[in-house]
Design a protein around this motif. Structure first.
Motif, PDB file in Angstrom:
ATOM      1  N   ASP A   1       0.825  -1.226   0.000  1.00 59.64           N
ATOM      2  CA  ASP A   1       0.000   0.000   0.000  1.00 59.64           C
ATOM      3  C   ASP A   1       0.852   1.266   0.000  1.00 59.64           C
ATOM      4  O   ASP A   1       0.450   2.294  -0.552  1.00 59.64           O
ATOM      5  CB  ASP A   1      -0.898   0.061   1.258  1.00 59.64           C
ATOM      6  CG  ASP A   1      -2.126  -0.819   1.128  1.00 59.64           C
ATOM      7  OD1 ASP A   1      -2.212  -1.583   0.149  1.00 59.64           O
ATOM      8  OD2 ASP A   1      -2.996  -0.754   2.014  1.00 59.64           O
ATOM      9  N   ASP A   2       2.003   1.189   0.652  1.00 63.11           N
ATOM     10  CA  ASP A   2       2.851   2.384   0.782  1.00 63.11           C
ATOM     11  C   ASP A   2       3.651   2.696  -0.482  1.00 63.11           C
ATOM     12  O   ASP A   2       4.243   3.771  -0.578  1.00 63.11           O
ATOM     13  CB  ASP A   2       3.844   2.188   1.950  1.00 63.11           C
ATOM     14  CG  ASP A   2       3.166   2.282   3.314  1.00 63.11           C
ATOM     15  OD1 ASP A   2       2.082   2.891   3.404  1.00 63.11           O
ATOM     16  OD2 ASP A   2       3.733   1.750   4.298  1.00 63.11           O
TER      17      ASP A   2
ATOM     18  N   ASP B   1      -0.155   4.330  -2.433  1.00 59.43           N
ATOM     19  CA  ASP B   1      -0.386   5.552  -1.647  1.00 59.43           C
ATOM     20  C   ASP B   1       0.825   6.489  -1.606  1.00 59.43           C
ATOM     21  O   ASP B   1       0.711   7.627  -1.169  1.00 59.43           O
ATOM     22  CB  ASP B   1      -0.777   5.184  -0.201  1.00 59.43           C
ATOM     23  CG  ASP B   1      -2.171   4.595  -0.124  1.00 59.43           C
ATOM     24  OD1 ASP B   1      -2.891   4.650  -1.149  1.00 59.43           O
ATOM     25  OD2 ASP B   1      -2.542   4.074   0.940  1.00 59.43           O
TER      26      ASP B   1
ATOM     27  N   ASP C   1       3.579   6.593   0.328  1.00 60.81           N
ATOM     28  CA  ASP C   1       3.863   7.108   1.676  1.00 60.81           C
ATOM     29  C   ASP C   1       5.344   6.926   2.017  1.00 60.81           C
ATOM     30  O   ASP C   1       5.920   5.866   1.786  1.00 60.81           O
ATOM     31  CB  ASP C   1       3.012   6.354   2.726  1.00 60.81           C
ATOM     32  CG  ASP C   1       1.608   6.944   2.836  1.00 60.81           C
ATOM     33  OD1 ASP C   1       1.497   8.183   2.811  1.00 60.81           O
ATOM     34  OD2 ASP C   1       0.650   6.158   2.931  1.00 60.81           O
TER      35      ASP C   1
ATOM     36  N   ARG D   1       5.668   5.438   7.948  1.00 62.35           N
ATOM     37  CA  ARG D   1       4.600   4.673   8.600  1.00 62.35           C
ATOM     38  C   ARG D   1       5.022   4.452  10.040  1.00 62.35           C
ATOM     39  O   ARG D   1       6.145   4.023  10.281  1.00 62.35           O
ATOM     40  CB  ARG D   1       4.369   3.342   7.889  1.00 62.35           C
ATOM     41  CG  ARG D   1       3.340   2.468   8.602  1.00 62.35           C
ATOM     42  CD  ARG D   1       2.925   1.254   7.802  1.00 62.35           C
ATOM     43  NE  ARG D   1       2.174   1.566   6.592  1.00 62.35           N
ATOM     44  CZ  ARG D   1       0.841   1.764   6.555  1.00 62.35           C
ATOM     45  NH1 ARG D   1       0.120   1.717   7.667  1.00 62.35           N
ATOM     46  NH2 ARG D   1       0.251   2.025   5.409  1.00 62.35           N
TER      47      ARG D   1
ATOM     48  N   THR E   1       9.141   4.148   5.261  1.00 65.23           N
ATOM     49  CA  THR E   1       8.473   2.955   4.727  1.00 65.23           C
ATOM     50  C   THR E   1       9.506   2.023   4.079  1.00 65.23           C
ATOM     51  O   THR E   1      10.634   2.419   3.787  1.00 65.23           O
ATOM     52  CB  THR E   1       7.392   3.358   3.712  1.00 65.23           C
ATOM     53  OG1 THR E   1       7.922   4.349   2.840  1.00 65.23           O
ATOM     54  CG2 THR E   1       6.178   3.933   4.425  1.00 65.23           C
TER      55      THR E   1
ATOM     56  N   LYS F   1       1.416   9.560  12.634  1.00 64.70           N
ATOM     57  CA  LYS F   1       1.387  10.013  11.240  1.00 64.70           C
ATOM     58  C   LYS F   1       0.633  11.333  11.209  1.00 64.70           C
ATOM     59  O   LYS F   1      -0.029  11.696  12.169  1.00 64.70           O
ATOM     60  CB  LYS F   1       0.725   8.981  10.329  1.00 64.70           C
ATOM     61  CG  LYS F   1      -0.729   8.692  10.670  1.00 64.70           C
ATOM     62  CD  LYS F   1      -1.370   7.791   9.621  1.00 64.70           C
ATOM     63  CE  LYS F   1      -2.797   7.403  10.022  1.00 64.70           C
ATOM     64  NZ  LYS F   1      -3.477   6.611   9.015  1.00 64.70           N
TER      65      LYS F   1
END
Lengths: 300, 300
Positions: free
Chosen positions: A87-88, A93, A95, A98, A103, A240
């Motif tokens: 997901d990161d 996403d 990002d 995290r 990440t 976050k």
């Protein structure tokens, strides 16, 4: 059991699972050092260990073996961790942080992050099998856990929810769409935890149904609570940036129902969850109830 | 059995598997349409269906059920397909075409390609379970297949080989490193196919060992042959640019042993493979031998 009374149990399971996750790859295996490092980096990046906790609490609510539940609890944490790594990624996403740490792809590069995620997902199934091979869970029960894990984490489960979430970034117009995302992206894996704990303890189909209702309800409550905390929470506690979803114009539960409506929905779902396991069908529901109370009152 | 005599069998299995792969997601499941499309796109992108063929041929060499082997054969093709989708990503090999068609991320975007790969990998384990649930394979055998799949496709298997390959792009200096890559990146999943076919047919440990030796040997021979074909092959037959590995300065088997040395190694390994299953331990080794001959003489 009130919110505070459950915390020693949460802490105990968190320490236990973290210790087992550190040695989840058999020592004799030849695994490229950098891959092992990338897998461990994200497995050890903290987190509440909520999913392993639910597996073990469900198993223990039916007087099952904690030892046998551990490999399954580790499996679900590996699946959860792989999903966060993927997901990161920049293509998802994008990002950089995290839980306050860079990440996986920021540390190991995109290619390794993809492969570390793939490895964690694959190895989760290996871990489930160990519940049978090392702790005597009947093969039929272990196979049912494999099937559930594949189903709840797969194209009609967690991955399906992630796709719906991605497509929804172009604008959700209905609460039902958001509920679909929450149910699958987060909820399905939580339902898996409860059912898997039940299967470890040879649950009857009535007991599995009660655990599934409990899981389905707290799963959605948990995610709505996440939406609420993201809107109002304290930055340092969440680790976050808060209001990040608002900044990204991501539609969350309070957008549709308001903050008070969302809080009421969390209460309503938590009540349903607790009732499902409090009618005598689950011999020792106290800790699961304590966890439900904890989740609804958490502030991070 | 010579090279030509096996081709009707190859064609028959290829058609059978392709037809089953088209309906691999249960019709009742709610799967986001675009995700289903992305999964199917790569599953239907052609390919030799070599791995499913090996599962079925191994099961049939021990007089096992073809029907029961099909879900496992589909599972291994899903794992193979996911690995190709992820390998082709910009962060990995950054390939725009595979088998003459645009790669998954060129059609569906990077995020969807990552998720379609994740979904295929996860669903493979669901498919293995169906061999037990729908076709009566004992739960113990199905669970052993799950364990093998996780091991041979995971961090010490295919993913480990992929990581070693990626790290080796900075320059391999020893043949042993290349053998490690070939053994894990390609070989392990082929070994899985043979063992899984054996397990479906209740193979003895002696039979499983023979199948594993066969798989290990043809797996490496197959990959060396791939290196050879990539060096000398005809562009249209391979469906991708030849000498692409040379252009990318990728080190292949002929680099270390020369073309003739590589050809001799393919012959040597094929002989080992055939001998392992021809000593009476496998009741009907003819088709597996035909497949080994086919692989060593293939020109694409």
């Amino acid at each position: 059991m009130d919110k505070l009374a459950i915390t020693p149990y949460l802490d105990e399971i968190s320490v236990l699972i973290t210790s087992h996750l550190q040695q989840v790859l058999p020592a004799a295996w030849e695994v490229p050092a950098r891959l092992k490092e990338a897998m461990n980096y994200s497995l050890m990046a903290g987190g509440k260990r909520l999913r392993p906790l639910l597996v073990i609490a469900a198993a223990e609510a039916l007087q099952g073996s904690r030892e046998a539940a551990i490999p399954v609890a580790c499996a679900v944490e590996m699946v959860h961790t792989y999903s966060l790594i993927h997901d990161d990624l920049p293509a998802m996403d994008d990002d950089d942080f995290r839980r306050g740490k860079p990440t996986n792809h920021k540390v190991f590069g995109e290619a390794m992050a993809i492969l570390a995620g793939d490895a964690l997902l694959t190895h989760a199934f290996y871990s489930v099998v160990q519940a049978s091979k090392q702790h005597g869970i009947p093969a039929e029960a272990a196979l049912a856990i494999v099937e559930d894990l594949a189903r709840f984490a797969g194209p009609s489960g967690m991955v399906g929810g992630q796709v719906a979430d991605m497509e929804g970034e172009q604008g959700l117009t209905e609460l039902d769409q958001l509920r679909y995302i929450h149910e699958h992206k987060t909820g399905d894996l939580i339902v898996f935890c409860l059912k898997a704990g039940g299967r470890i303890s040879a649950a009857s189909s009535e007991q599995l149904q009660a655990l599934e209702t409990f899981g389905r309800s707290i799963g959605l409550a948990f995610q709505i609570q996440d939406d609420i905390l993201d809107l109002i929470g304290d930055e340092s506690k969440l680790g976050k940036k808060t209001q990040s979803d608002v900044k990204q114009q991501k539609v969350t539960y309070p957008y549709f129902t308001g903050l008070e409506g969302s809080r009421a929905e969390v209460e309503r779902l938590t009540k349903i969850a607790k009732e499902a396991i409090s009618n005598g069908v689950i011999p020792h529901p106290e800790r699961l109830i304590g966890i439900a109370n904890y989740l609804v009152h958490r502030d991070h």
